[in-house]
Motif scaffolding. Sequence first.
Motif, PDB file in Angstrom:
ATOM      1  N   PRO A   1      -6.461   0.808  -4.892  1.00 15.29           N
ATOM      2  CA  PRO A   1      -6.033   1.582  -3.783  1.00 15.29           C
ATOM      3  C   PRO A   1      -6.469   1.078  -2.518  1.00 15.29           C
ATOM      4  CG  PRO A   1      -6.910   2.909  -5.399  1.00 15.29           C
ATOM      5  CD  PRO A   1      -7.363   1.825  -5.719  1.00 15.29           C
ATOM      6  N   ILE A   2      -5.556   0.613  -1.419  1.00 12.48           N
ATOM      7  CA  ILE A   2      -5.931   0.085  -0.409  1.00 12.48           C
ATOM      8  C   ILE A   2      -6.525   1.019   0.778  1.00 12.48           C
ATOM      9  CG2 ILE A   2      -5.284  -1.378   1.501  1.00 12.48           C
ATOM     10  CD1 ILE A   2      -5.144  -2.828  -1.418  1.00 12.48           C
ATOM     11  N   GLN A   3      -7.749   0.357   1.260  1.00 14.53           N
ATOM     12  CA  GLN A   3      -8.266   1.514   2.129  1.00 14.53           C
ATOM     13  C   GLN A   3      -7.917   1.020   3.697  1.00 14.53           C
ATOM     14  OE1 GLN A   3     -12.391   1.567   1.202  1.00 14.53           O
ATOM     15  NE2 GLN A   3     -12.189   2.767  -0.614  1.00 14.53           N
ATOM     16  N   ASP A   4      -7.963  -0.358   3.792  1.00 14.33           N
ATOM     17  CA  ASP A   4      -7.591  -1.066   5.312  1.00 14.33           C
ATOM     18  C   ASP A   4      -7.034  -2.264   4.868  1.00 14.33           C
ATOM     19  OD1 ASP A   4      -8.764   0.733   7.357  1.00 14.33           O
ATOM     20  OD2 ASP A   4     -10.594   0.515   6.320  1.00 14.33           O
ATOM     21  N   VAL A   5      -6.596  -2.730   6.155  1.00 12.64           N
ATOM     22  CA  VAL A   5      -5.900  -4.101   5.823  1.00 12.64           C
ATOM     23  C   VAL A   5      -6.336  -5.062   7.173  1.00 12.64           C
ATOM     24  CG1 VAL A   5      -3.928  -5.616   5.830  1.00 12.64           C
ATOM     25  CG2 VAL A   5      -3.878  -3.123   4.870  1.00 12.64           C
ATOM     26  N   TYR A   6      -6.887  -5.955   7.120  1.00 10.25           N
ATOM     27  CA  TYR A   6      -7.327  -6.593   8.272  1.00 10.25           C
ATOM     28  C   TYR A   6      -6.605  -8.036   8.344  1.00 10.25           C
ATOM     29  CZ  TYR A   6     -11.338  -3.639   8.190  1.00 10.25           C
ATOM     30  OH  TYR A   6     -12.089  -2.269   8.176  1.00 10.25           O
ATOM     31  N   SER A   7      -6.678  -8.537   9.500  1.00 10.87           N
ATOM     32  CA  SER A   7      -6.072 -10.002   9.425  1.00 10.87           C
ATOM     33  C   SER A   7      -7.231 -10.748  10.225  1.00 10.87           C
ATOM     34  CB  SER A   7      -4.872  -9.867  10.843  1.00 10.87           C
ATOM     35  OG  SER A   7      -4.095 -11.128  10.675  1.00 10.87           O
ATOM     36  N   ILE A   8      -7.642 -11.683   9.515  1.00 12.48           N
ATOM     37  CA  ILE A   8      -8.649 -12.555   9.579  1.00 12.48           C
ATOM     38  C   ILE A   8      -8.463 -13.828   9.786  1.00 12.48           C
ATOM     39  CG2 ILE A   8     -11.135 -13.586   8.753  1.00 12.48           C
ATOM     40  CD1 ILE A   8     -11.400 -10.731   7.370  1.00 12.48           C
ATOM     41  N   LYS A   9      -8.828 -14.286  11.049  1.00 11.97           N
ATOM     42  CA  LYS A   9      -8.645 -15.807  11.756  1.00 11.97           C
ATOM     43  C   LYS A   9      -8.988 -16.978  10.706  1.00 11.97           C
ATOM     44  CE  LYS A   9      -8.504 -17.851  15.974  1.00 11.97           C
ATOM     45  NZ  LYS A   9      -9.037 -17.852  17.473  1.00 11.97           N
ATOM     46  N   GLY A  10      -7.972 -17.778  10.322  1.00  8.93           N
ATOM     47  CA  GLY A  10      -8.387 -18.630   9.447  1.00  8.93           C
ATOM     48  C   GLY A  10      -8.104 -18.411   7.874  1.00  8.93           C
TER      49      GLY A  10
ATOM     50  N   VAL B   1      -6.082  -9.691   4.868  1.00  8.41           N
ATOM     51  CA  VAL B   1      -7.204  -9.312   3.898  1.00  8.41           C
ATOM     52  C   VAL B   1      -6.954  -7.732   3.666  1.00  8.41           C
ATOM     53  CG1 VAL B   1      -9.612  -9.397   3.342  1.00  8.41           C
ATOM     54  CG2 VAL B   1      -8.494 -11.168   4.627  1.00  8.41           C
ATOM     55  N   PRO B   2      -6.518  -7.381   2.520  1.00  9.33           N
ATOM     56  CA  PRO B   2      -6.579  -5.769   2.224  1.00  9.33           C
ATOM     57  C   PRO B   2      -7.899  -5.623   1.736  1.00  9.33           C
ATOM     58  CG  PRO B   2      -4.756  -7.043   0.960  1.00  9.33           C
ATOM     59  CD  PRO B   2      -5.580  -8.068   1.586  1.00  9.33           C
TER      60      PRO B   2
ATOM     61  N   GLU C   1       2.386  -1.411  -4.118  1.00 10.93           N
ATOM     62  CA  GLU C   1       3.508  -0.472  -4.175  1.00 10.93           C
ATOM     63  C   GLU C   1       2.686   0.990  -3.250  1.00 10.93           C
ATOM     64  OE1 GLU C   1       6.348  -0.350  -4.939  1.00 10.93           O
ATOM     65  OE2 GLU C   1       6.970  -1.413  -6.630  1.00 10.93           O
ATOM     66  N   PRO C   2       3.524   1.639  -2.806  1.00 11.86           N
ATOM     67  CA  PRO C   2       5.042   1.589  -2.724  1.00 11.86           C
ATOM     68  C   PRO C   2       5.624   0.767  -1.760  1.00 11.86           C
ATOM     69  CG  PRO C   2       4.047   3.667  -1.534  1.00 11.86           C
ATOM     70  CD  PRO C   2       2.948   2.930  -2.143  1.00 11.86           C
ATOM     71  N   ALA C   3       4.921  -0.116  -1.275  1.00  9.56           N
ATOM     72  CA  ALA C   3       5.441  -0.939  -0.034  1.00  9.56           C
ATOM     73  C   ALA C   3       6.629  -1.817  -0.529  1.00  9.56           C
ATOM     74  CB  ALA C   3       4.352  -2.090   0.143  1.00  9.56           C
ATOM     75  N   SER C   4       6.752  -2.241  -1.871  1.00  8.35           N
ATOM     76  CA  SER C   4       7.672  -3.112  -2.442  1.00  8.35           C
ATOM     77  C   SER C   4       8.926  -2.171  -2.615  1.00  8.35           C
ATOM     78  CB  SER C   4       7.483  -3.618  -3.709  1.00  8.35           C
ATOM     79  OG  SER C   4       6.240  -4.609  -3.522  1.00  8.35           O
ATOM     80  N   THR C   5       8.605  -0.890  -2.752  1.00  8.42           N
ATOM     81  CA  THR C   5      10.061   0.120  -3.184  1.00  8.42           C
ATOM     82  C   THR C   5      10.438   0.273  -1.810  1.00  8.42           C
ATOM     83  OG1 THR C   5       8.974   1.012  -4.820  1.00  8.42           O
ATOM     84  CG2 THR C   5      10.464   2.235  -3.916  1.00  8.42           C
ATOM     85  N   ILE C   6       9.643   0.678  -0.556  1.00  8.77           N
ATOM     86  CA  ILE C   6      10.135   1.029   0.655  1.00  8.77           C
ATOM     87  C   ILE C   6      10.800  -0.150   1.359  1.00  8.77           C
ATOM     88  CG2 ILE C   6       9.260   1.657   3.103  1.00  8.77           C
ATOM     89  CD1 ILE C   6       6.960   2.952   1.391  1.00  8.77           C
ATOM     90  N   PHE C   7      10.300  -1.570   1.222  1.00 13.22           N
ATOM     91  CA  PHE C   7      10.918  -2.479   1.887  1.00 13.22           C
ATOM     92  C   PHE C   7      12.012  -3.005   1.067  1.00 13.22           C
ATOM     93  CE2 PHE C   7       6.884  -2.980   4.142  1.00 13.22           C
ATOM     94  CZ  PHE C   7       7.139  -2.655   5.246  1.00 13.22           C
ATOM     95  N   HIS C   8      12.396  -2.607  -0.234  1.00 12.79           N
ATOM     96  CA  HIS C   8      13.327  -2.834  -1.075  1.00 12.79           C
ATOM     97  C   HIS C   8      13.184  -4.628  -1.393  1.00 12.79           C
ATOM     98  CE1 HIS C   8      15.401   0.828  -0.854  1.00 12.79           C
ATOM     99  NE2 HIS C   8      15.339   0.819   0.484  1.00 12.79           N
ATOM    100  N   LYS C   9      11.881  -5.008  -1.526  1.00  7.51           N
ATOM    101  CA  LYS C   9      11.601  -6.537  -2.063  1.00  7.51           C
ATOM    102  C   LYS C   9      10.214  -6.533  -2.291  1.00  7.51           C
ATOM    103  CE  LYS C   9      10.083  -8.198   2.391  1.00  7.51           C
ATOM    104  NZ  LYS C   9      10.208  -8.818   3.722  1.00  7.51           N
TER     105      LYS C   9
ATOM    106  N   LYS D   1       0.073  -8.674   7.457  1.00 11.71           N
ATOM    107  CA  LYS D   1      -0.581  -7.316   7.684  1.00 11.71           C
ATOM    108  C   LYS D   1       0.263  -6.162   7.852  1.00 11.71           C
ATOM    109  CE  LYS D   1      -4.197  -5.860  10.792  1.00 11.71           C
ATOM    110  NZ  LYS D   1      -3.822  -4.581  11.012  1.00 11.71           N
ATOM    111  N   ASN D   2       1.660  -6.391   8.329  1.00  5.79           N
ATOM    112  CA  ASN D   2       2.581  -5.240   8.438  1.00  5.79           C
ATOM    113  C   ASN D   2       3.166  -4.986   7.228  1.00  5.79           C
ATOM    114  OD1 ASN D   2       1.631  -5.179  11.304  1.00  5.79           O
ATOM    115  ND2 ASN D   2       3.288  -6.443  11.840  1.00  5.79           N
ATOM    116  N   ASP D   3       3.013  -5.607   6.456  1.00  3.43           N
ATOM    117  CA  ASP D   3       3.702  -5.488   4.909  1.00  3.43           C
ATOM    118  C   ASP D   3       3.002  -4.118   4.012  1.00  3.43           C
ATOM    119  OD1 ASP D   3       5.456  -7.352   5.401  1.00  3.43           O
ATOM    120  OD2 ASP D   3       4.464  -8.742   4.121  1.00  3.43           O
ATOM    121  N   ILE D   4       1.680  -4.105   4.294  1.00  2.00           N
ATOM    122  CA  ILE D   4       1.015  -3.156   3.644  1.00  2.00           C
ATOM    123  C   ILE D   4       0.111  -2.402   4.360  1.00  2.00           C
ATOM    124  CG2 ILE D   4       0.951  -4.431   1.365  1.00  2.00           C
ATOM    125  CD1 ILE D   4      -1.528  -5.766   2.640  1.00  2.00           C
ATOM    126  N   LYS D   5      -0.213  -1.041   3.864  1.00  2.00           N
ATOM    127  CA  LYS D   5      -1.287  -0.178   4.724  1.00  2.00           C
ATOM    128  C   LYS D   5      -1.992   0.703   3.580  1.00  2.00           C
ATOM    129  CE  LYS D   5       2.454   3.691   5.193  1.00  2.00           C
ATOM    130  NZ  LYS D   5       3.047   3.368   4.037  1.00  2.00           N
TER     131      LYS D   5
END
Length: 428
Positions: free
Chosen positions: A224-233, A237-238, A256-264, A298-302
Motif C-alpha cells: 500500500p502506497i503511503q506517499d509518492v516523491y519525485s527525487i532529482k536524478g 519514488v513511491p 491499482e486502482p490507478a491502472s483501472t482509473i486511467f484505463h491503462k 508522480k501523477n500516475d499514482i497516489k
Amino acid sequence: MAKEKPHINIVFIGHVDHGKSTTVGRLLFDSQNIPENIIQKFEQMGEKGKSFKFAWVMDRLKEERERGITIDVAHTKFETPHRYITIIDAPGHRDFVKNMITGASQADAAVLVVAATDGIMPQTKEHAFLAKTLGINHIIVSVNKMDMVNYDQKKFEQVANQVKKLLQMLGYKDVLIIPTSAWEGDNIVKKSDKMPWYNGPTLFEALDQIPEPPKPVDKPLRIPIQDVYSIKGVGTVPVGRVETGRLRVGDVVIFEPASTIFHKPIQGEVKSIEMHHEPMQEALPGDNIGFNVRGVGKNDIKRGDVAGHTTNPPTVVRPKDTFKAQIIVLNHPTAITVGYTPVLHAHTLQVAVRFEQLLAKLDPRTGNIVEENPQFIKTGDSAIVVLRPTKPMVIEPVKEIPQMGRFAIRDMGQTVAAGMVISIQKGE
C-alpha cells in the motif's frame, strides 16, 4: 545493515480505568525508554517518587505526538533485549480501532489489562472480541491493581479463571496471565517480592518472548502506497510498507486502482529499493521502503494505491462491484440502515462506501446468526453486510490476504465500525 530485532506491534486493551496507560507509562519508565525531555519535565515539576503519575507519561507523549502529521505518529517505540516494540496506545474505542486498522499498523499481539478489583467488565469482553475479529493471535493478560487487593493469590486466581474462560471461548489457548501493580511497579519490569506465589515472567519479559510474527512471503506482493516523491536524478519514488510477498530489484510491478482509473496499465520495472536510505536488493513484509519504478510518473499514482506484481495484481473493487463483509458496530449515534454511506479506511486508503444490504445480525460471542435481513444495526451489533465503493479501490478477502482484508468505517470524526472482507462480487 545489521540484522534488526524482530519488530512487533502491540496494542494495550481493556476496560476504561483498569490501568492501561499507567501500565504503559510504568513499562517505559522502568525500562528507561522514556524520552529524556519528558523526564526533565517531570523533574521540573518535582513529580518524583510516589506521586509519579505514569498515565501522565502517555498523555505527555501523546501531546508530543499529536503535533505530528499522520496517524503513523501515534505510537510509542521501545526495545526489549530481543524485540523492537511499537506500542499502539488505545485509550477508548475510537482511537483503539482507528490505530488498529488504519495506517500500517496491524497489531501482532495485545496486552489485555484487567483490574483485580473489578474483574471482567463489558469493555473487557468487547475489546477481547475485537482483538479476535481483527486477527490478533497472541494475547498476554495483566491482572492489574494487585496492590488494591493486598496481593491476594485467591483474588488473582479468581479473576485469572474468569479471563481464561472468556479467552478460551474466543479460541485463545495457553494465555499467559501475570499479576501486576502498575502503580507500585510489581511484575511490570521488576519482579515483585510481594507475590512469592507467582513464579512466571514479568510483563517486560513476556513482551520480550512474543513469537515473531510470520513474514507472509508466500502470499502475493502487496505494498500500500503511503506517499509518492519525485527525487532529482532518480525519478518517481513511491513509499510504503510491504504487507505481503517480496519485492526484488528488476521485478515488474503494477499499481491499482490507478491502472483501472486511467484505463491503462500503470506499471514498470523496479530500478532500485531503499530502506532507511540504504539500498537493498530485496524487500520483505514489514519493511518500510521507497522504490523507483521506470516509466511511472508522480501523477500516475497516489496514497491509497497498492503495488503488486503484474502476474498477480491487487484486487480492484469498482462501483459496479460489491463486497461482503463481517463488521462490528462500535459507535453509532442511532442506527445503520441500507443506503448509509460513510468512509472506509483500509491500509492507506480512504473511500466512501454504501451499505447495499444488511444480510444478517450475529451473536457477537458465538458468531451465530440471530436475525436474517435485519432492518437496521446499531452499536454493539455484529453483522454480515454488503458494501459498494463509490470509486475503485483495492481490498482483498481476509482469508486470502488477511493484511489487506481488514478495515474501519468512519463517520462524523469517529470510528463507527470495524470489519473484514469475506468475499468480492464482481458486477457486470
